[in-house]
Design a protein around this motif. Structure first.
Motif, PDB file in Angstrom:
ATOM      1  N   GLU A  42       0.502  -0.931   0.337  1.00 57.80           N
ATOM      2  CA  GLU A  42      -0.135  -0.224   0.234  1.00 57.80           C
ATOM      3  C   GLU A  42       0.752   1.212   0.106  1.00 57.80           C
ATOM      4  OE1 GLU A  42      -3.101   2.126  -0.221  1.00 57.80           O
ATOM      5  OE2 GLU A  42      -3.083   0.214  -0.441  1.00 57.80           O
ATOM      6  N   LEU A  45       2.523   1.579  -3.060  1.00 61.75           N
ATOM      7  CA  LEU A  45       1.396   1.826  -4.222  1.00 61.75           C
ATOM      8  C   LEU A  45       1.524   3.542  -4.020  1.00 61.75           C
ATOM      9  CD1 LEU A  45      -1.168  -0.705  -4.168  1.00 61.75           C
ATOM     10  CD2 LEU A  45      -0.143   0.687  -6.441  1.00 61.75           C
ATOM     11  N   ARG A  46       1.165   3.794  -2.594  1.00 61.17           N
ATOM     12  CA  ARG A  46       0.986   5.638  -2.714  1.00 61.17           C
ATOM     13  C   ARG A  46       1.793   5.958  -3.490  1.00 61.17           C
ATOM     14  NH1 ARG A  46      -1.670   5.703   3.360  1.00 61.17           N
ATOM     15  NH2 ARG A  46      -3.732   4.785   2.724  1.00 61.17           N
ATOM     16  N   PHE A  48       3.911   5.725  -5.392  1.00 60.20           N
ATOM     17  CA  PHE A  48       4.147   5.599  -7.191  1.00 60.20           C
ATOM     18  C   PHE A  48       3.025   6.817  -7.338  1.00 60.20           C
ATOM     19  CE2 PHE A  48       2.854   3.333 -11.258  1.00 60.20           C
ATOM     20  CZ  PHE A  48       4.330   3.619 -11.674  1.00 60.20           C
ATOM     21  N   THR A  49       1.659   6.666  -6.614  1.00 66.67           N
ATOM     22  CA  THR A  49       0.544   6.715  -7.812  1.00 66.67           C
ATOM     23  C   THR A  49       0.120   8.613  -7.130  1.00 66.67           C
ATOM     24  OG1 THR A  49      -1.071   5.965  -6.224  1.00 66.67           O
ATOM     25  CG2 THR A  49      -0.432   4.719  -8.525  1.00 66.67           C
ATOM     26  N   GLY A  50       0.919   8.957  -5.649  1.00 70.29           N
ATOM     27  CA  GLY A  50       0.421   9.692  -4.946  1.00 70.29           C
ATOM     28  C   GLY A  50      -0.951   9.315  -3.991  1.00 70.29           C
ATOM     29  N   ALA A  52      -4.309   9.116  -2.459  1.00 66.42           N
ATOM     30  CA  ALA A  52      -5.995   9.272  -2.899  1.00 66.42           C
ATOM     31  C   ALA A  52      -6.388  10.396  -3.043  1.00 66.42           C
ATOM     32  CB  ALA A  52      -6.574   7.718  -2.236  1.00 66.42           C
TER      33      ALA A  52
END
Length: 70
Positions: A42, A45-46, A48-50, A52
């Protein structure tokens, strides 16, 4: 895909516990490892994608339900 695999592993561990093949004490260690792996994924992913996106101001679950007619 890794997150899905963690869910499968977690289900298998719980099934073993429910069948009394392993007990709660044995279950805790691999669950902790799976929890750590899930958190690591998690966080990656954060990174990499920033984070939510936040809902718009004043947008709540109650507002969305009212708009949807629920």
């Amino acid at each position: 895909m890794r997150r899905a695999l963690i869910g499968v592993k977690r289900s298998a561990l719980i099934r073993l516990r429910d069948q009394r093949i392993i007990d709660d004490i044995v279950l805790r260690r691999p669950q902790a490892v799976l929890d750590s792996e899930e958190i690591r994924i998690e966080l990656a992913l954060r990174a990499f994608t920033g984070p939510a996106p936040s809902p718009p101001a004043g947008d709540t679950a109650d507002t969305r339900r009212r708009v949807a007619g629920e």
